[in-house]
Enzyme design. Structure first.
Site, short mmCIF file in Angstrom:
data_model
loop_
_atom_site.label_atom_id
_atom_site.label_comp_id
_atom_site.label_asym_id
_atom_site.label_seq_id
_atom_site.Cartn_x
_atom_site.Cartn_y
_atom_site.Cartn_z
N SER A 1 25.92 -19.12 -30.93
CA SER A 1 24.59 -18.61 -30.60
C SER A 1 24.74 -17.30 -29.86
O SER A 1 25.79 -17.01 -29.28
CB SER A 1 23.87 -19.62 -29.70
OG SER A 1 22.68 -19.07 -29.14
N TYR B 1 23.39 -24.96 -21.79
CA TYR B 1 23.48 -24.61 -23.22
C TYR B 1 24.38 -23.40 -23.44
O TYR B 1 25.25 -23.42 -24.33
CB TYR B 1 22.07 -24.33 -23.75
CG TYR B 1 22.05 -23.96 -25.22
CD1 TYR B 1 22.36 -24.91 -26.19
CD2 TYR B 1 21.71 -22.68 -25.63
CE1 TYR B 1 22.34 -24.57 -27.54
CE2 TYR B 1 21.68 -22.34 -26.97
CZ TYR B 1 22.00 -23.30 -27.92
OH TYR B 1 21.98 -22.95 -29.25
#
Length: 258
Positions: free
Chosen positions: A138, A151
């Protein structure tokens, strides 16, 4: 790389970019093994497959599940040409408010899940002298933002693992690719942002899942090392790497939308 008759395993294939990528790979002639915890959801995805497809019940957070699943694939097909490590989830919360157990579980799924699946295929790929491992990370793995401590840490780990693994496998004919997308309009946010606050703030910036899935398939075909999406975010990442202190100040109000 032509995808015709290639055996490709896609984890986290029950929805979102995992499901779309699997279907696009199938359209290009690959034999696709779609893997996830829910067989019911996989059955729905399988109806959109154009070519040979197998469903695989797989929980990437469990050693035994991963080992059994990949043994099943090797037993049926004899080899795996490509592994797409897509399984993962996110929750957005301030560090002080998120339980330590949630940090651990997110790392277990997002990072250790990739480690488990990769270790399961490596001996077979090394024996064949070829293969592609695609790890979905990501933009959060390159640029941290508020309420993403857990995250972002998992995705930083994925990138560090992938970059080191690429060096280990360079002489074995195995390609390691990382996919680093920004926010995507998928069910990911039903867990990460259940109140919809972040989604409402970044709607203008969110990508359609079809765009990301198409880029992932292209990365496999062209054996790319890294894909960063969208281009605007990729340019921002380069600025951050060159001038981190300046970029932090400039991006604070723009990126901290959670």
């Amino acid at each position: 790389m032509t995808l015709t008759n290639k055996v490709i395993v896609v984890t986290g294939a029950s929805s979102g970019i995992g499901a779309l990528t699997a279907q696009m790979l199938s359209e290009r002639g690959a034999t696709v093994v779609i893997a996830a915890r829910s067989l019911h959801k996989l059955q729905s995805v399988s109806t959109g497959m154009m070519g040979p497809c197998r469903m695989l019940e797989l929980d990437v957070s469990q050693d035994e599940s991963v080992q059994a699943a990949f043994e099943q694939v090797i037993k049926e097909f004899g080899h795996i040409d490509c592994l797409v490590n897509n399984a993962g989830y996110g929750k957005f919360e301030y560090c002080e408010d998120m339980p330590v157990t949630e940090f651990a579980e997110m790392m277990n799924v997002n990072y250790m899940g990739i480690v488990r699946c990769t270790k399961a295929v490596l001996p077979h790929m090394k024996k064949a002298g070829s293969g592609i491992i695609v790890n979905v990370a990501s933009m959060a793995g390159k640029l941290g933002t508020s309420k993403s401590t857990a995250y972002s840490a998992t995705k930083h780990a994925v990138l560090g693992f992938s970059n080191s693994l690429r060096q280990e496998l360079r002489e074995h004919g195995i390609q390691v690719t990382t996919i680093n997308p920004g926010p995507i309009d998928t069910p990911f946010f039903s867990i990460a942002d259940p109140e919809g606050h972040y989604v409402n703030n970044v709607k203008w910036f969110m990508m359609k899942p079809e765009r990301v899935a198409k880029a992932m398939v292209s990365a496999i075909e062209k054996r790319k090392t890294e894909v960063n999406l969208p281009r605007m975010a990729a340019a921002g990442i380069k600025l951050y790497q060159m001038f981190p202190r300046l970029a932090d100040r400039l991006s604070y109000s723009m990126l901290n939308k959670k």
